[in-house]
Structure formats: C-alpha cells, structure tokens
Scaffold this motif. Sequence first.
Motif, mmCIF file in Angstrom:
data_model
loop_
_atom_site.group_PDB
_atom_site.id
_atom_site.type_symbol
_atom_site.label_atom_id
_atom_site.label_comp_id
_atom_site.label_asym_id
_atom_site.label_seq_id
_atom_site.Cartn_x
_atom_site.Cartn_y
_atom_site.Cartn_z
ATOM 1 N N CYS A 1 2.718 -0.036 -15.650
ATOM 2 C CA CYS A 1 1.730 0.345 -14.638
ATOM 3 C C CYS A 1 2.334 1.325 -13.636
ATOM 4 O O CYS A 1 3.501 1.221 -13.261
ATOM 5 C CB CYS A 1 1.226 -0.890 -13.891
ATOM 6 S SG CYS A 1 0.143 -1.916 -14.886
ATOM 7 N N SER A 2 1.485 2.241 -13.200
ATOM 8 C CA SER A 2 1.958 3.268 -12.274
ATOM 9 C C SER A 2 1.904 2.829 -10.812
ATOM 10 O O SER A 2 2.527 3.452 -9.956
ATOM 11 C CB SER A 2 1.134 4.546 -12.454
ATOM 12 O OG SER A 2 -0.237 4.271 -12.211
ATOM 13 N N ASN A 3 1.152 1.757 -10.517
ATOM 14 C CA ASN A 3 1.107 1.275 -9.129
ATOM 15 C C ASN A 3 0.921 -0.241 -9.116
ATOM 16 O O ASN A 3 0.574 -0.854 -10.117
ATOM 17 C CB ASN A 3 0.009 1.988 -8.336
ATOM 18 C CG ASN A 3 -1.371 1.755 -8.905
ATOM 19 O OD1 ASN A 3 -1.801 0.605 -9.032
ATOM 20 N ND2 ASN A 3 -2.069 2.827 -9.258
ATOM 21 N N GLN A 4 1.153 -0.814 -7.936
ATOM 22 C CA GLN A 4 1.117 -2.273 -7.801
ATOM 23 C C GLN A 4 -0.289 -2.853 -7.957
ATOM 24 O O GLN A 4 -0.446 -3.961 -8.455
ATOM 25 C CB GLN A 4 1.702 -2.692 -6.456
ATOM 26 C CG GLN A 4 3.186 -2.498 -6.361
ATOM 27 C CD GLN A 4 3.737 -3.051 -5.055
ATOM 28 O OE1 GLN A 4 2.997 -3.466 -4.172
ATOM 29 N NE2 GLN A 4 5.056 -3.055 -4.931
ATOM 30 N N VAL A 5 -1.306 -2.129 -7.551
ATOM 31 C CA VAL A 5 -2.677 -2.639 -7.664
ATOM 32 C C VAL A 5 -3.038 -2.820 -9.134
ATOM 33 O O VAL A 5 -3.561 -3.868 -9.536
ATOM 34 C CB VAL A 5 -3.676 -1.688 -6.960
ATOM 35 C CG1 VAL A 5 -5.106 -2.128 -7.216
ATOM 36 C CG2 VAL A 5 -3.386 -1.617 -5.476
ATOM 37 N N GLU A 6 -2.750 -1.813 -9.940
ATOM 38 C CA GLU A 6 -3.034 -1.914 -11.372
ATOM 39 C C GLU A 6 -2.236 -3.051 -12.003
ATOM 40 O O GLU A 6 -2.755 -3.811 -12.817
ATOM 41 C CB GLU A 6 -2.696 -0.592 -12.066
ATOM 42 C CG GLU A 6 -2.991 -0.599 -13.545
ATOM 43 C CD GLU A 6 -2.563 0.675 -14.252
ATOM 44 O OE1 GLU A 6 -2.754 0.727 -15.484
ATOM 45 O OE2 GLU A 6 -2.035 1.590 -13.601
ATOM 46 N N ARG B 1 -1.147 -5.808 -10.547
ATOM 47 C CA ARG B 1 -1.714 -7.101 -10.124
ATOM 48 C C ARG B 1 -2.974 -7.437 -10.915
ATOM 49 O O ARG B 1 -3.167 -8.579 -11.327
ATOM 50 C CB ARG B 1 -2.018 -7.074 -8.635
ATOM 51 C CG ARG B 1 -0.790 -7.135 -7.782
ATOM 52 C CD ARG B 1 -1.148 -7.149 -6.318
ATOM 53 N NE ARG B 1 0.047 -7.028 -5.512
ATOM 54 C CZ ARG B 1 0.166 -6.247 -4.456
ATOM 55 N NH1 ARG B 1 -0.859 -5.533 -4.053
ATOM 56 N NH2 ARG B 1 1.290 -6.195 -3.794
#
Length: 106
Positions: free
Chosen positions: A15-20, A22
């Motif tokens: 994943c490229s970011n923490q939101v994705e 999670r």
Amino acid sequence: MQKYFENCVKEVAACSNQVEARVRVIVGVRLLLQQAVFGLLEWVGNKAPDPSLTPPKQVLDSLWKPADGSLVDALDALLIAAEQTGWSGVSRLLLKSVLDRPAAEL
C-alpha cells in the motif's frame, strides 16, 4: 482461502499510504472472522446438537446481515456450542497461533 489471505498480506505491504493499508487490514480481518464463524456454524449444525446447546436465536438471526459486532458475538457463542457438542479445545485451537506470535507481526 490461505492463498487469498497471503495475497491480502502482500497487498497491505504494498500500500502506498496508511489509509489504504488500514482499509485492507480491516477487510481482511472481517473476512477471516466471517470464515471462522460460518465454518463453526456448519460444524455445529452438522453435529445436530441438542437445541439447548445451540447459540441463541438472535445470534444466529444476526448472521443474515452480519456486522462486525454480530460476528464477534456469533464466534463467542459458536465456540461455546462447539465445545459443548464435542470439539474439545476448539477455542484454544483458534487462539493458539495468534497468542504465540508477537503483536508486531500480525
């Protein structure tokens, strides 16, 4: 199913970011919870237990449109039903691999 969850772990790692990340973790955990609940439900149902040993009707009815809380309630009730129906130590079996690993690896 194991390959599916292994792919989920790879996707979370990519994943490229923490939101994705999670969101993917929550989806994976929810699906794993559903698989555990419906597997136990099938096992208990096939044993044709005494009606007094089955989970409460409202727990089973909640599985028609399960929310995360109803899945947790169902897992709890089905573990008890499975133990009473003859699957000795089922709750230890399901929790053992989680408890033996450091939380950081999960």
